[in-house]
Design a protein around this motif. Structure first.
Motif, PDB file in Angstrom:
ATOM      1  N   SER A  33      -9.148  13.369 -11.373  1.00  0.00           N
ATOM      2  CA  SER A  33      -7.748  13.506 -10.955  1.00  0.00           C
ATOM      3  C   SER A  33      -7.855  14.030  -9.683  1.00  0.00           C
ATOM      4  CB  SER A  33      -7.180  14.397 -12.073  1.00  0.00           C
ATOM      5  OG  SER A  33      -7.968  15.617 -12.249  1.00  0.00           O
ATOM      6  N   LEU A  34      -7.014  13.712  -8.785  1.00  0.00           N
ATOM      7  CA  LEU A  34      -6.616  14.246  -7.528  1.00  0.00           C
ATOM      8  C   LEU A  34      -5.422  15.240  -7.781  1.00  0.00           C
ATOM      9  CD1 LEU A  34      -7.108  10.864  -5.428  1.00  0.00           C
ATOM     10  CD2 LEU A  34      -8.689  12.871  -5.404  1.00  0.00           C
ATOM     11  N   VAL A  35      -5.930  16.371  -7.489  1.00  0.00           N
ATOM     12  CA  VAL A  35      -4.547  17.368  -7.627  1.00  0.00           C
ATOM     13  C   VAL A  35      -4.347  18.256  -6.183  1.00  0.00           C
ATOM     14  CG1 VAL A  35      -4.317  19.794  -8.752  1.00  0.00           C
ATOM     15  CG2 VAL A  35      -5.507  18.011 -10.209  1.00  0.00           C
ATOM     16  N   GLY A  36      -3.307  18.318  -6.098  1.00  0.00           N
ATOM     17  CA  GLY A  36      -2.812  18.994  -4.704  1.00  0.00           C
ATOM     18  C   GLY A  36      -1.310  19.077  -4.690  1.00  0.00           C
ATOM     19  N   ARG A  37      -0.969  19.689  -3.675  1.00  0.00           N
ATOM     20  CA  ARG A  37       0.644  19.869  -3.561  1.00  0.00           C
ATOM     21  C   ARG A  37       1.078  18.439  -3.046  1.00  0.00           C
ATOM     22  NH1 ARG A  37       1.259  25.653  -1.191  1.00  0.00           N
ATOM     23  NH2 ARG A  37       0.454  27.032  -3.103  1.00  0.00           N
ATOM     24  N   SER A  38       2.479  18.409  -3.005  1.00  0.00           N
ATOM     25  CA  SER A  38       3.131  17.076  -2.184  1.00  0.00           C
ATOM     26  C   SER A  38       2.741  17.229  -0.728  1.00  0.00           C
ATOM     27  CB  SER A  38       4.609  17.087  -2.363  1.00  0.00           C
ATOM     28  OG  SER A  38       4.847  16.956  -3.886  1.00  0.00           O
ATOM     29  N   GLY A  39       2.421  16.136  -0.227  1.00  0.00           N
ATOM     30  CA  GLY A  39       1.980  16.072   1.270  1.00  0.00           C
ATOM     31  C   GLY A  39       0.530  16.367   1.509  1.00  0.00           C
ATOM     32  N   CYS A  40      -0.363  16.731   0.571  1.00  0.00           N
ATOM     33  CA  CYS A  40      -1.932  17.195   0.932  1.00  0.00           C
ATOM     34  C   CYS A  40      -2.601  15.659   1.087  1.00  0.00           C
ATOM     35  CB  CYS A  40      -2.668  17.635  -0.326  1.00  0.00           C
ATOM     36  SG  CYS A  40      -2.749  16.939  -1.941  1.00  0.00           S
ATOM     37  N   GLY A  41      -2.188  14.514   0.806  1.00  0.00           N
ATOM     38  CA  GLY A  41      -2.961  13.381   1.276  1.00  0.00           C
ATOM     39  C   GLY A  41      -3.233  12.548  -0.089  1.00  0.00           C
ATOM     40  N   LYS A  42      -2.660  12.847  -1.302  1.00  0.00           N
ATOM     41  CA  LYS A  42      -3.144  12.338  -2.580  1.00  0.00           C
ATOM     42  C   LYS A  42      -2.726  10.922  -2.542  1.00  0.00           C
ATOM     43  CE  LYS A  42      -0.954  14.861  -5.240  1.00  0.00           C
ATOM     44  NZ  LYS A  42      -0.239  15.390  -4.310  1.00  0.00           N
ATOM     45  N   THR A  43      -1.519  10.366  -2.069  1.00  0.00           N
ATOM     46  CA  THR A  43      -0.997   9.256  -2.246  1.00  0.00           C
ATOM     47  C   THR A  43      -1.546   8.382  -1.230  1.00  0.00           C
ATOM     48  OG1 THR A  43       1.036   9.738  -3.412  1.00  0.00           O
ATOM     49  CG2 THR A  43       1.180   7.442  -1.887  1.00  0.00           C
ATOM     50  N   THR A  44      -1.581   8.992  -0.110  1.00  0.00           N
ATOM     51  CA  THR A  44      -2.344   8.019   1.087  1.00  0.00           C
ATOM     52  C   THR A  44      -3.917   7.881   0.865  1.00  0.00           C
ATOM     53  OG1 THR A  44      -1.207   9.080   2.698  1.00  0.00           O
ATOM     54  CG2 THR A  44      -3.102   8.279   3.358  1.00  0.00           C
ATOM     55  N   LEU A  45      -4.669   8.496  -0.065  1.00  0.00           N
ATOM     56  CA  LEU A  45      -5.859   8.306  -0.386  1.00  0.00           C
ATOM     57  C   LEU A  45      -5.952   7.156  -1.573  1.00  0.00           C
ATOM     58  CD1 LEU A  45      -8.963   8.819  -0.258  1.00  0.00           C
ATOM     59  CD2 LEU A  45      -8.706  10.640  -1.944  1.00  0.00           C
ATOM     60  N   LEU A  46      -4.927   7.028  -2.388  1.00  0.00           N
ATOM     61  CA  LEU A  46      -4.911   6.017  -3.451  1.00  0.00           C
ATOM     62  C   LEU A  46      -4.628   5.031  -2.615  1.00  0.00           C
ATOM     63  CD1 LEU A  46      -2.993   7.400  -6.483  1.00  0.00           C
ATOM     64  CD2 LEU A  46      -5.598   6.997  -6.223  1.00  0.00           C
ATOM     65  N   ASN A  47      -3.700   4.681  -1.938  1.00  0.00           N
ATOM     66  CA  ASN A  47      -3.154   3.503  -0.972  1.00  0.00           C
ATOM     67  C   ASN A  47      -4.326   2.847  -0.170  1.00  0.00           C
ATOM     68  OD1 ASN A  47      -0.522   3.769  -1.879  1.00  0.00           O
ATOM     69  ND2 ASN A  47       0.288   4.577  -0.360  1.00  0.00           N
ATOM     70  N   ILE A  48      -5.213   3.444   0.278  1.00  0.00           N
ATOM     71  CA  ILE A  48      -6.425   3.300   1.167  1.00  0.00           C
ATOM     72  C   ILE A  48      -7.489   2.564   0.121  1.00  0.00           C
ATOM     73  CG2 ILE A  48      -8.679   3.980   2.241  1.00  0.00           C
ATOM     74  CD1 ILE A  48      -6.644   5.874   3.768  1.00  0.00           C
ATOM     75  N   VAL A  49      -7.817   3.338  -1.084  1.00  0.00           N
ATOM     76  CA  VAL A  49      -8.637   2.730  -1.957  1.00  0.00           C
ATOM     77  C   VAL A  49      -8.100   1.538  -2.715  1.00  0.00           C
ATOM     78  CG1 VAL A  49      -9.816   3.289  -3.919  1.00  0.00           C
ATOM     79  CG2 VAL A  49      -9.659   4.957  -2.609  1.00  0.00           C
ATOM     80  N   GLY A  50      -6.744   1.454  -2.909  1.00  0.00           N
ATOM     81  CA  GLY A  50      -6.236   0.413  -3.343  1.00  0.00           C
ATOM     82  C   GLY A  50      -5.954  -0.846  -2.716  1.00  0.00           C
ATOM     83  N   GLY A  51      -6.432  -0.726  -1.323  1.00  0.00           N
ATOM     84  CA  GLY A  51      -6.407  -1.815  -0.514  1.00  0.00           C
ATOM     85  C   GLY A  51      -5.008  -1.955   0.122  1.00  0.00           C
ATOM     86  N   LEU A  52      -3.977  -1.084   0.181  1.00  0.00           N
ATOM     87  CA  LEU A  52      -2.789  -1.199   0.444  1.00  0.00           C
ATOM     88  C   LEU A  52      -2.643  -0.557   2.121  1.00  0.00           C
ATOM     89  CD1 LEU A  52      -0.685  -0.075  -2.661  1.00  0.00           C
ATOM     90  CD2 LEU A  52      -1.157  -2.635  -1.745  1.00  0.00           C
ATOM     91  N   ASP A  53      -3.307   0.063   2.626  1.00  0.00           N
ATOM     92  CA  ASP A  53      -3.326   0.723   3.806  1.00  0.00           C
ATOM     93  C   ASP A  53      -4.641   0.542   4.416  1.00  0.00           C
ATOM     94  OD1 ASP A  53      -3.362   2.344   5.839  1.00  0.00           O
ATOM     95  OD2 ASP A  53      -2.234   3.953   4.928  1.00  0.00           O
ATOM     96  N   ARG A  54      -4.834  -0.142   5.627  1.00  0.00           N
ATOM     97  CA  ARG A  54      -5.907  -0.595   6.384  1.00  0.00           C
ATOM     98  C   ARG A  54      -6.141   0.290   7.755  1.00  0.00           C
ATOM     99  NH1 ARG A  54      -6.398  -7.120   7.193  1.00  0.00           N
ATOM    100  NH2 ARG A  54      -8.411  -6.037   7.729  1.00  0.00           N
ATOM    101  N   ARG A  55      -5.068   1.169   7.980  1.00  0.00           N
ATOM    102  CA  ARG A  55      -5.518   1.718   9.346  1.00  0.00           C
ATOM    103  C   ARG A  55      -5.836   2.966   8.976  1.00  0.00           C
ATOM    104  NH1 ARG A  55       0.042   0.157  12.852  1.00  0.00           N
ATOM    105  NH2 ARG A  55      -0.411  -2.195  12.588  1.00  0.00           N
ATOM    106  N   TRP A  56      -7.170   3.299   9.200  1.00  0.00           N
ATOM    107  CA  TRP A  56      -8.042   4.647   8.546  1.00  0.00           C
ATOM    108  C   TRP A  56      -9.265   4.575   9.555  1.00  0.00           C
ATOM    109  CZ3 TRP A  56     -12.101   2.687   6.204  1.00  0.00           C
ATOM    110  CH2 TRP A  56     -12.126   1.715   5.287  1.00  0.00           C
ATOM    111  N   ARG A  57      -9.980   5.308   9.644  1.00  0.00           N
ATOM    112  CA  ARG A  57     -11.247   5.689  10.105  1.00  0.00           C
ATOM    113  C   ARG A  57     -12.243   6.225   8.920  1.00  0.00           C
ATOM    114  NH1 ARG A  57     -12.330   9.051  13.514  1.00  0.00           N
ATOM    115  NH2 ARG A  57      -9.951  10.633  13.208  1.00  0.00           N
TER     116      ARG A  57
END
Length: 229
Positions: A33-57
């Motif tokens: 589980s990824l626990v944290g307040r809203s805006g801490c980056g949880k959803t962004t991290l999931l989108n990257i792992v899920g292949g929905l977001d390609r713009r990262w380093r």
């Protein structure tokens, strides 16, 4: 299953990095589980792992495969064959029945004739039975409670037998009792199918599902610990 190293993400319209040097490893068959307040980056991290977001380093590998090297077609196959994702807003199609919503994932996996449609429906009914909603197969999502809609979304995510299940705030729109039922269901699915599960939440109660708990603050992992039994 998942290896992430020095992951950075910044949106074009923001000066702030959403993810700042994230490092994490998730073993095959683990529930985290990824626990944290809203805006801490949880959803962004999931989108990257899920292949929905390609713009990262940085480095993101799933099952030994680098996502950075995949073209659009390969990413689409990766999402179809390896990843099941449950979104916070469910994203069910209101004009389709529950069984049609679940079977929708099958249309992207193979050619669909009359025989294919029967196989898809049988698989969808099987999954609705698994999440306790077989009797709701022909109902529209609008007839269901929030917890029932979440169960349909989970069934749809499992349609193509993914090895990795990603969940964004699986209890975020639910009351405490219903949220506990969803967490219990996730624990059962994980134990029965050997899925690797990564779930993002601001609700620490998800730790009851077991496994590890990663705490994110301002885009960085600040703690990695065993979840409370």
């Amino acid at each position: 299953m998942i290896r992430i190293a020095d992951l950075h993400k910044r949106y074009a319209d923001s000066r702030r990095e959403v993810l700042r040097g994230v490092d994490l490893v998730v073993a095959n068959g683990e529930i985290v589980s990824l626990v944290g307040r809203s805006g801490c980056g949880k959803t962004t991290l999931l989108n990257i792992v899920g292949g929905l977001d390609r713009r990262w380093r940085g480095t993101v590998e799933v099952a030994g495969r680098s996502l950075a090297g995949l073209d659009d077609r390969s990413l689409a196959r990766y999402r179809r064959d390896q990843v099941g994702m449950v979104f916070q807003a469910y994203h069910l199609l209101e004009h389709l029945s529950c069984v049609e919503n679940v079977a929708l994932a099958g249309r992207f996996a193979s050619a669909r004739g009359a025989a294919g449609a029967r196989v898809e429906r049988a698989r969808a009914e099987e999954l609705l039975e698994l999440v306790g909603l077989r009797t709701a197969a022909d109902l529209r999502p609008g007839r269901l409670s929030g917890g029932e809609r979440q169960r349909v979304a989970i069934a749809r995510a499992l349609f193509n037998r993914p090895s990795l299940l990603l969940l964004d705030e699986p209890t975020g729109n639910l009351d405490t009792e219903t949220g506990a039922e969803i967490l219990a269901l996730l624990g059962e699915l994980h134990a029965g199918g050997g899925l690797t599960v990564l779930a993002a939440t601001h609700d620490a109660a998800i730790e009851a599902a077991g496994g590890r708990c990663l705490r994110l603050e301002s885009g960085s992992v600040t703690a990695d610990e065993e979840a409370a039994p």
